[in-house]
Design a protein around this motif. Structure first.
Motif, PDB file in Angstrom:
ATOM      1  N   LYS A 129       0.826  -1.207   0.000  1.00 59.75           N
ATOM      2  CA  LYS A 129       0.000   0.000   0.000  1.00 59.75           C
ATOM      3  C   LYS A 129       0.861   1.258   0.000  1.00 59.75           C
ATOM      4  CE  LYS A 129      -3.780  -2.198   2.577  1.00 59.75           C
ATOM      5  NZ  LYS A 129      -4.527  -2.200   3.854  1.00 59.75           N
ATOM      6  N   MET A 163      -1.060  -5.992  -7.757  1.00 53.04           N
ATOM      7  CA  MET A 163      -2.497  -6.117  -7.509  1.00 53.04           C
ATOM      8  C   MET A 163      -2.987  -7.506  -7.908  1.00 53.04           C
ATOM      9  SD  MET A 163      -5.488  -3.606  -8.930  1.00 53.04           S
ATOM     10  CE  MET A 163      -7.204  -3.855  -8.466  1.00 53.04           C
ATOM     11  N   VAL A 167      -4.686 -10.462  -5.479  1.00 52.78           N
ATOM     12  CA  VAL A 167      -5.987 -11.057  -5.766  1.00 52.78           C
ATOM     13  C   VAL A 167      -5.917 -12.576  -5.651  1.00 52.78           C
ATOM     14  CG1 VAL A 167      -7.671 -11.461  -7.604  1.00 52.78           C
ATOM     15  CG2 VAL A 167      -6.851  -9.147  -7.172  1.00 52.78           C
ATOM     16  N   LEU A 172      -9.252  -9.462  -1.985  1.00 53.70           N
ATOM     17  CA  LEU A 172      -9.767  -8.453  -2.905  1.00 53.70           C
ATOM     18  C   LEU A 172      -9.731  -7.060  -2.296  1.00 53.70           C
ATOM     19  CD1 LEU A 172     -11.040  -7.861  -5.639  1.00 53.70           C
ATOM     20  CD2 LEU A 172     -13.284  -8.341  -4.625  1.00 53.70           C
ATOM     21  N   GLY A 173     -10.032  -6.940  -0.993  1.00 59.93           N
ATOM     22  CA  GLY A 173     -10.048  -5.630  -0.347  1.00 59.93           C
ATOM     23  C   GLY A 173      -8.694  -4.948  -0.397  1.00 59.93           C
ATOM     24  N   LEU A 176      -7.706  -3.928  -3.949  1.00 61.63           N
ATOM     25  CA  LEU A 176      -8.349  -2.689  -4.386  1.00 61.63           C
ATOM     26  C   LEU A 176      -7.645  -1.462  -3.802  1.00 61.63           C
ATOM     27  CD1 LEU A 176     -12.128  -3.694  -4.129  1.00 61.63           C
ATOM     28  CD2 LEU A 176     -10.778  -3.358  -6.211  1.00 61.63           C
ATOM     29  N   GLY A 179      -4.286  -1.108  -5.601  1.00 59.16           N
ATOM     30  CA  GLY A 179      -4.522  -0.601  -6.945  1.00 59.16           C
ATOM     31  C   GLY A 179      -4.933   0.864  -6.952  1.00 59.16           C
ATOM     32  N   ALA A 180      -5.808   1.239  -6.022  1.00 66.67           N
ATOM     33  CA  ALA A 180      -6.248   2.630  -5.949  1.00 66.67           C
ATOM     34  C   ALA A 180      -5.081   3.563  -5.636  1.00 66.67           C
ATOM     35  CB  ALA A 180      -7.338   2.775  -4.886  1.00 66.67           C
ATOM     36  N   GLN A 219     -16.827 -14.289  -3.093  1.00 69.58           N
ATOM     37  CA  GLN A 219     -16.861 -12.912  -3.559  1.00 69.58           C
ATOM     38  C   GLN A 219     -18.115 -12.633  -4.379  1.00 69.58           C
ATOM     39  OE1 GLN A 219     -13.090 -12.950  -5.591  1.00 69.58           O
ATOM     40  NE2 GLN A 219     -11.947 -12.255  -3.791  1.00 69.58           N
ATOM     41  N   THR A 325      -5.751   7.415  -0.816  1.00 69.37           N
ATOM     42  CA  THR A 325      -5.872   6.045  -0.313  1.00 69.37           C
ATOM     43  C   THR A 325      -6.563   6.046   1.044  1.00 69.37           C
ATOM     44  OG1 THR A 325      -3.832   5.426  -1.470  1.00 69.37           O
ATOM     45  CG2 THR A 325      -4.605   3.946   0.266  1.00 69.37           C
ATOM     46  N   VAL A 332     -14.893   3.026   1.390  1.00 68.59           N
ATOM     47  CA  VAL A 332     -15.240   1.615   1.241  1.00 68.59           C
ATOM     48  C   VAL A 332     -15.844   1.069   2.536  1.00 68.59           C
ATOM     49  CG1 VAL A 332     -14.321  -0.697   0.855  1.00 68.59           C
ATOM     50  CG2 VAL A 332     -13.573   1.189  -0.588  1.00 68.59           C
ATOM     51  N   VAL A 344     -15.919  -6.213   1.871  1.00 67.18           N
ATOM     52  CA  VAL A 344     -14.605  -6.639   1.388  1.00 67.18           C
ATOM     53  C   VAL A 344     -13.557  -6.657   2.495  1.00 67.18           C
ATOM     54  CG1 VAL A 344     -14.971  -5.929  -1.002  1.00 67.18           C
ATOM     55  CG2 VAL A 344     -14.109  -4.257   0.653  1.00 67.18           C
TER      56      VAL A 344
END
Length: 380
Positions: A129, A163, A167, A172-173, A176, A179-180, A219, A325, A332, A344
């Motif tokens: 991150k 990313m 996965v 997944l959380g 994301l 990736g963000a 998911q 972020t 989220v 997530v």
């Protein structure tokens, strides 16, 4: 000492002035105060969410203490250190993610941790991150901005590679969030809206393919539950139904601290972790949520101020991405607890119980303070 020399010394933080203390510590007092207010308020809500279990609060206090120390350490490093080490940290991070898939430690159907001899078990995806936006900022800041199409493609590859590995864990959380963080760097680099539209179009086309070839069964179930929680009110839909009930029952001013029924009567699951915002809404109502969101907003505004006033492109891109972020964390978590997004497993930043995400966030704030305070020292 002449008057001009005395003024210069005071302007640079001399004579034991308050500004000089913050400069020595490389901390931004405004941002630090806002973070401490948020953490203190989180402890109050956590005590109720954990059903008055003071041991949970003590454990969280220790984690927050460690996180603050990490923030202080990261703030001491000059931004040039992060720029210089970004490629190497990225390569180490990719290696760790591959190692997780090969020899990682599994729990609850996911393989996300590494257990190395002599070291505590850790989650490499959390480090990404910070590392992914750092690497993307390092690459794009080496070129004239806005970047060309080929440079955007390389930056996207830098983001999408880790990313994709995350996965596969599956997580997944976190994928994301990673990736963000990287995509915000690309966005702040100044790409054209045509490229943004094209990218969104590609995502829209790829979404159905992800449903059939990427997403796991659990998911898919989360998405279906989001669309119709009442289809399985005692199973998959239970969390969302109880969370929305808790939020709605809080009304304007809430039921009062420690008076929430959904959490204390054990209707609300994960009340001290992912769904802690429902506890806050039930006990402090709309006013409490407004106060929480106001503190979050002030933190983000201060971080954006730091990003705008950063000394170079690397600092601006990295600070802007880390700020957004933080926003994604908030968006989220509140979205999933309110039934607007699938669940997530993203915690409410610096409020939910847990240490890993708190340490990562505080490290990011340490980087932001480094960008801000080292800039002041250079330009003084």
């Amino acid at each position: 000492m002449t008057g001009s020399q005395l003024f210069s010394q005071r302007a640079n933080g001399g004579l034991g002035s308050r500004r000089g203390l913050w400069s020595i510590l490389h901390l931004d007092p405004i941002l630090l105060l806002l973070l401490l207010v948020l953490v203190a308020g989180g402890m109050v809500v956590l005590y109720s969410g954990a059903d008055r279990n003071f041991a949970v609060v003590e454990a969280q206090a220790v984690r927050m203490g460690v996180a603050l120390v990490v923030m202080l350490v990261f703030a001491q490093l000059d931004p040039s250190v992060y720029r210089r080490w970004a490629p190497w940290l990225y390569l180490v991070g990719l290696g760790a993610l591959v190692a997780v898939l090969a020899v990682g430690v599994g729990a609850k159907g996911a393989q996300r941790w590494l257990a190395l001899p002599g070291l505590p078990r850790f989650q490499p995806s959390e480090l990404m991150k910070l590392v992914v936006p750092m690497m993307a900022a390092w690459y794009l800041s080496r070129h004239f901005l806005p970047p060309r199409l080929s440079q955007v493609a390389i930056a996207l590859a830098i983001v999408l590679l880790p990313m994709g590995l995350i996965v596969q864990q599956p997580d997944l959380g976190t994928a994301l969030l990673v990736g963000a963080a990287g995509l915000f760097v690309v966005f702040f680099a100044g790409i054209s809206w045509k490229l943004i539209t094209a990218f969104l179009g590609m995502v829209s086309v790829a979404a159905p393919l992800m449903w059939f070839f990427v997403m796991r069964d659990y998911q898919k179930q989360r998405v279906l539950t989001l669309l119709d929680p009442q289809s399985d009110p005692l199973g998959a839909g239970w969390n969302i139904i109880q969370s929305k009930t808790a939020i709605g029952s809080g009304g304007w001013s809430g039921k009062g601290w420690l008076q929430g029924t959904q959490s204390h009567l054990e209707f609300l699951p994960e009340s001290h972790t992912d769904f802690i915002v429902a506890v806050l809404a039930e006990e402090f109502g709309f006013i409490g949520m407004l106060v929480l969101l106001s503190v979050y907003l002030l933190i983000m505004l201060r971080c954006l101020y730091i990003a705008v006033n950063a000394q170079d492109s690397f600092g601006r891109l990295l600070a802007g991405a880390l700020t957004m972020t933080f926003f994604i964390y908030i968006f989220v978590n509140i979205g999933m607890v309110s039934g607007l997004l699938p669940v997530v497993g993203v915690p409410l930043p610096l409020i939910s119980y847990g240490g890993t995400s708190s340490v990562t966030l505080m490290a990011a704030f340490g980087v932001l303070m480094s960008i801000h305070t080292h800039r002041r020292m250079i330009t003084a």
